[in-house]
Design a protein around this motif. Sequence first.
Motif, PDB file in Angstrom:
ATOM      1  N   PHE A 257     -16.365  36.746 -29.012  1.00 26.83           N
ATOM      2  CA  PHE A 257     -16.848  38.117 -28.978  1.00 26.83           C
ATOM      3  C   PHE A 257     -17.995  38.182 -27.970  1.00 26.83           C
ATOM      4  CE2 PHE A 257     -14.707  37.876 -32.979  1.00 26.83           C
ATOM      5  CZ  PHE A 257     -14.367  39.168 -33.370  1.00 26.83           C
TER       6      PHE A 257
ATOM      7  N   SER B 284     -17.253  42.578 -37.236  1.00 27.17           N
ATOM      8  CA  SER B 284     -18.183  42.775 -36.128  1.00 27.17           C
ATOM      9  C   SER B 284     -18.859  44.127 -36.308  1.00 27.17           C
ATOM     10  CB  SER B 284     -17.451  42.722 -34.783  1.00 27.17           C
ATOM     11  OG  SER B 284     -18.347  42.921 -33.713  1.00 27.17           O
TER      12      SER B 284
ATOM     13  N   LEU C 297     -13.036  40.649 -26.101  1.00 26.67           N
ATOM     14  CA  LEU C 297     -12.634  39.697 -27.136  1.00 26.67           C
ATOM     15  C   LEU C 297     -11.621  38.763 -26.487  1.00 26.67           C
ATOM     16  CD1 LEU C 297     -12.677  38.682 -30.026  1.00 26.67           C
ATOM     17  CD2 LEU C 297     -11.124  40.532 -30.666  1.00 26.67           C
TER      18      LEU C 297
END
Length: 231
Positions: free
Chosen positions: A165, A219, A226
């Motif tokens: 991420f 998240s 991503l």
Amino acid sequence: MKQIQSLIACLALAATAACVPAHAQEGDWLSYRDAYRGMVAFEKYGKPKQFLQQHYQVSARDGSPLPPDFKLVLSGKSMQLNLPLDAVGRAVFPLLKAAYDENAALTINRKLGAYVFRPRVSIAVRPDGVYEGAELRAACEQALDFQRTVNAAGYRDKHCVGVRFTFAKKSDADVRWKGRDGAPLPVLSGPAFPDEAGNAYSVVTVRFDAATDKGQVISQNAPLALAPVFE
């Protein structure tokens, strides 16, 4: 001819190494037709890819973010299109017959030699920020299967180990495994994608383990990107 073939090979294979041919540096342009051939491989790919997305990415060789006024433009005899770039340098690449027939030019308002141009396959971001562990693993496997299709030698021995991420700043990077200890996962400085240079972003790597398929990753903020992680 060798220079053009080199560009086609690098784009089609989505190689991790930097790939900017000499003729592009001299002329300050890239061939749309050559880029198209690399990008269309994903469009024609027939195996599962529902968790994936593809863009055309421009990134600085030194890993620094693109300047705010950076522009990628598609120019041909019958068109001139600005291709907006997101925060990690990705553009939606238009597959246009007219641009292909005209062999339109891709240009930037900088010297080409300082930048890398490539197809970029990544994992689609969920708007609700909730990711099933099993789906993250499946997304990574789909990405690896695609890379093995276009570059068997480079990815034959790779394995999916997690997902990355990417956030603009550390305060945005709040990623947790639901149902575990509830603590946010470690945040490091790094590139948006594992095959790039630099430390321009705040990144969180979610590594797969035996419990991955039964959990959820949350998240709190939408990541800029991503990415699958192969090792």
